[in-house]
Write an enzyme that holds these catalytic residues in place. Structure first.
Site, short mmCIF file in Angstrom:
data_model
loop_
_atom_site.label_atom_id
_atom_site.label_comp_id
_atom_site.label_asym_id
_atom_site.label_seq_id
_atom_site.Cartn_x
_atom_site.Cartn_y
_atom_site.Cartn_z
N GLY A 70 0.80 -1.21 0.00
CA GLY A 70 0.00 0.00 0.00
C GLY A 70 0.84 1.27 0.00
O GLY A 70 0.51 2.25 -0.68
N THR A 71 1.94 1.25 0.74
CA THR A 71 2.78 2.45 0.84
C THR A 71 3.31 2.84 -0.53
O THR A 71 3.21 4.01 -0.95
CB THR A 71 3.95 2.18 1.80
OG1 THR A 71 3.41 1.82 3.07
CG2 THR A 71 4.84 3.41 1.96
N ASN A 147 -7.66 3.94 9.08
CA ASN A 147 -7.18 2.72 9.72
C ASN A 147 -7.22 2.77 11.24
O ASN A 147 -7.21 1.75 11.90
CB ASN A 147 -5.76 2.39 9.25
CG ASN A 147 -4.82 3.57 9.38
OD1 ASN A 147 -5.06 4.63 8.80
ND2 ASN A 147 -3.77 3.41 10.15
N GLN A 175 -7.61 -0.20 3.60
CA GLN A 175 -8.41 -0.86 4.64
C GLN A 175 -9.76 -1.36 4.13
O GLN A 175 -10.50 -2.00 4.88
CB GLN A 175 -8.64 0.11 5.82
CG GLN A 175 -7.38 0.41 6.63
CD GLN A 175 -6.88 -0.77 7.46
OE1 GLN A 175 -7.61 -1.72 7.74
NE2 GLN A 175 -5.62 -0.72 7.85
N SER A 195 -3.43 -3.43 -0.40
CA SER A 195 -2.34 -4.15 0.26
C SER A 195 -2.88 -5.50 0.71
O SER A 195 -3.83 -5.58 1.49
CB SER A 195 -1.88 -3.33 1.47
OG SER A 195 -0.92 -4.06 2.18
N ALA A 196 -2.24 -6.58 0.22
CA ALA A 196 -2.78 -7.93 0.44
C ALA A 196 -2.81 -8.35 1.91
O ALA A 196 -3.68 -9.11 2.33
CB ALA A 196 -1.96 -8.94 -0.36
N HIS A 197 -1.84 -7.85 2.71
CA HIS A 197 -1.77 -8.38 4.08
C HIS A 197 -2.88 -7.86 4.99
O HIS A 197 -3.00 -8.28 6.14
CB HIS A 197 -0.37 -8.16 4.68
CG HIS A 197 -0.04 -6.75 5.07
ND1 HIS A 197 -0.13 -6.31 6.38
CD2 HIS A 197 0.40 -5.69 4.36
CE1 HIS A 197 0.26 -5.04 6.43
NE2 HIS A 197 0.58 -4.65 5.22
N THR A 233 11.76 -7.75 -11.60
CA THR A 233 11.11 -9.06 -11.74
C THR A 233 9.95 -9.17 -10.77
O THR A 233 10.09 -8.84 -9.59
CB THR A 233 12.15 -10.19 -11.51
OG1 THR A 233 13.22 -9.98 -12.42
CG2 THR A 233 11.55 -11.56 -11.72
N CYS A 324 -0.22 8.61 25.57
CA CYS A 324 -0.03 7.88 26.81
C CYS A 324 -0.02 6.38 26.60
O CYS A 324 0.56 5.65 27.38
CB CYS A 324 -1.10 8.26 27.81
SG CYS A 324 -2.72 8.35 27.07
#
Ligand code: PLP
Length: 373
Positions: A70-71, A147, A175, A195-197, A233, A324
């Site tokens: 995603g980044t 997120n 998300q 993003s797959a994860h 690749t 905190c």
């Protein structure tokens, strides 16, 4: 009992995804750019996965550029808007993910922040004023879902507004991809990211959707992979894992959604009953909030700086945002961005289709023990 409630950070991989990836790693190891049979087989697998992924979001295969996640996809969208589309002004929000926010810090164009409500929703009147008040070629970059607090935008209303004022629209959909049915034509964005994860796929793989109507130039130079836009690749096993995770996500999406939303609502109601003074950051109405995220604002208590640590000791993994609880000097930019009371302890609980009611009950009992003693 160990309970994983940090699924907005990352999700456990589905076993079917691991199996699909293992097969590729063992059997389809060829380089897709090689012309021999091994290469051709790998190329076939790659292009099948691209067609599959494109199909799930109503895109054309050529509109999908696989990235390292995603980044990278967010960075690419913003760079392409500035370098190729002539954007000189970006309208965004103070609660974007750092993949967008830090990119904007580096961008050499005018950056304007839209006003948000106290729940992190976009002030649409302000957005329209901003779009109307400048002749500059503009990109609107607003995330589909936040997120940390889960608040969703209304993509259709925003994309219509962008079209009315001739602005480009990028939405970080990291998300929401794999969690909601997304159709690029209905959504109306020029750029979307994945993003797959975040939906039981592997880490280090994602994609940028870039509308075919845009004329974008190479973003990583080298070979001719990804239509010459991103050389290198291809991560074939990751791409196949992403496609498999997408397939699984779409198979029973409504059931997953109902199951997870049920757990979130159950947890919210139980917290309201059992923890006096509790409330929630962000939108809580199901149609306006991620069903996977619940950001809880707890009442102050003696050991509040230890909240996440004590939950972890009790087997509950979640995350926090305020100064905190995270130990960070500046705290959560998202909570600050919506003007939340960051002196109160908070925790983000994020769920997946594998989360069970027993796990929520364990978490509720832990919270009660830690806060009420
Ligand atoms: N955008 C959002 C909203 C996210 O939640 C994340 C993940 O933390 C990212 C971007 C970055 O994705 P990746 O970890 O694949 O680089």
């Amino acid at each position: 009992m160990k309970v994983y409630l940090d699924n907005a950070a990352t999700t456990p991989m589905a076993k079917e995804v691991i199996e699909a990836m293992t097969k590729v790693l063992q059997e389809q190891f060829g380089n897709p750019s090689s012309v021999h049979s091994f290469g051709r087989e790998a190329k076939g697998v790659l292009e099948f996965a691209r067609r599959q992924v494109a199909g799930y979001i109503g895109a054309e295969p050529k509109e999908i550029i696989f990235t390292s996640g995603g980044t990278e996809a967010d960075n690419m969208a913003i760079s392409a808007a500035i370098d190729d589309l002539g954007v000189t002004r970006i309208i965004s929000s103070p609660i974007e993910h750092h993949a967008v926010g830090h990119c904007l810090d580096e961008a050499n164009v005018e950056i304007v922040m839209v006003k948000l409500t106290a729940t992190g929703a976009v002030d649409m009147t302000d957005l329209e004023d901003l779009l109307n008040n400048s002749e500059a070629k503009t990109l609107v970059s607003l995330m589909h879902a936040n997120n940390e607090i889960g608040t969703l935008i209304d993509p259709v209303a925003i994309s219509r507004m962008c079209k009315k004022y001739n602005a480009y629209f990028h939405s970080d959909s990291v998300q929401t991809m794999g969690h909601y049915p997304i159709n690029v034509d209905e959504f109306g964005a020029d750029f979307l990211t994945c993003s797959a994860h975040k939906f039981h796929g592997p880490k280090g793989i994602g994609f940028l959707y870039a509308s075919k109507d845009l004329n974008v130039s190479p973003m990583i130079h080298g070979g001719a992979q990804e239509r010459g836009l991103r050389a290198g690749t291809e991560n074939i096993s990751g791409i196949v894992g992403l496609a498999k995770a997408m397939e699984l996500a779409h198979e029973d999406m409504t059931e997953h959604q109902d199951h997870v939303q049920g757990l979130k609502t159950y947890m919210m109601n139980a917290l309201k009953e059992r923890i006096p003074g509790v409330n929630f950051h962000g939108e809580t109405e199901p149609s306006k909030s991620l069903y996977t995220v619940l950001n809880v604002c707890f009442p102050k208590f003696d050991k509040q700086s230890m909240l996440l640590f004590l939950l972890d000791l009790d087997g509950v993994a979640c995350s926090g945002g305020s100064a905190c609880t995270s130990g960070a000097a500046t705290g959560s930019h998202v909570l600050r961005g919506i003007g939340a009371d960051v002196d109160r302890p908070n925790a983000r609980f994020s769920f997946s289709r594998y989360t069970t009611k027993e796990e929520i009950d364990h978490t509720l009992a832990s919270i009660e023990k830690i806060i009420l003693g």
